[in-house]
Scaffold this active site. Structure first.
Site, PDB file in Angstrom:
ATOM      1  N   THR A 271     -18.960  37.981 -11.938  1.00  0.00           N
ATOM      2  CA  THR A 271     -17.664  37.620 -12.042  1.00  0.00           C
ATOM      3  C   THR A 271     -17.117  37.292 -12.751  1.00  0.00           C
ATOM      4  OG1 THR A 271     -19.289  35.892  -9.857  1.00  0.00           O
ATOM      5  CG2 THR A 271     -17.042  35.023 -10.399  1.00  0.00           C
TER       6      THR A 271
ATOM      7  N   PHE B  34     -13.213  35.789 -13.944  1.00  0.00           N
ATOM      8  CA  PHE B  34     -12.318  33.881 -13.934  1.00  0.00           C
ATOM      9  C   PHE B  34     -10.590  34.514 -14.463  1.00  0.00           C
ATOM     10  CE2 PHE B  34     -16.604  32.396 -13.234  1.00  0.00           C
ATOM     11  CZ  PHE B  34     -16.511  31.495 -12.419  1.00  0.00           C
TER      12      PHE B  34
END
Length: 94
Positions: free
Chosen positions: A80, A82
């Protein structure tokens, strides 16, 4: 709690989607939450041994939760990322 005690797993929809193999294998019912860290916090506050959270190791440390199983993502290379947006430029070191 132990893995066999779990009936529900809570997390962000993206994390739930990335961990379908373990969810299906164990027939867990899912609870969608706003984010993974919030799921860990809710778990710590509720103290329901039938519910687990999919969250980071750091979240487990912060909320003093026992890690039942690590590396449960379906694709090992899944990461993931960001992106932080704002008017002021900041330098971040990791």
């Amino acid at each position: 709690a132990e893995l066999q005690d779990i009936k529900f797993v809570r997390s962000h929809a993206q994390a739930i989607g990335q961990c379908q193999k373990i969810i299906i294998k164990n027939k867990f019912k899912t609870i969608i939450s706003a984010d993974t860290a919030g799921s860990a916090k809710e778990l710590a506050e509720a103290k329901d041994k039938s519910v687990a959270a999919i969250a980071s190791k750091l979240s487990a440390e912060i909320y003093k939760l026992k890690i039942l199983k690590e590396n449960i993502e379906d694709e090992k290379g899944n990461v993931t990322r960001f992106l932080i947006m704002g008017k002021k430029i900041l330098t971040m070191k990791f």
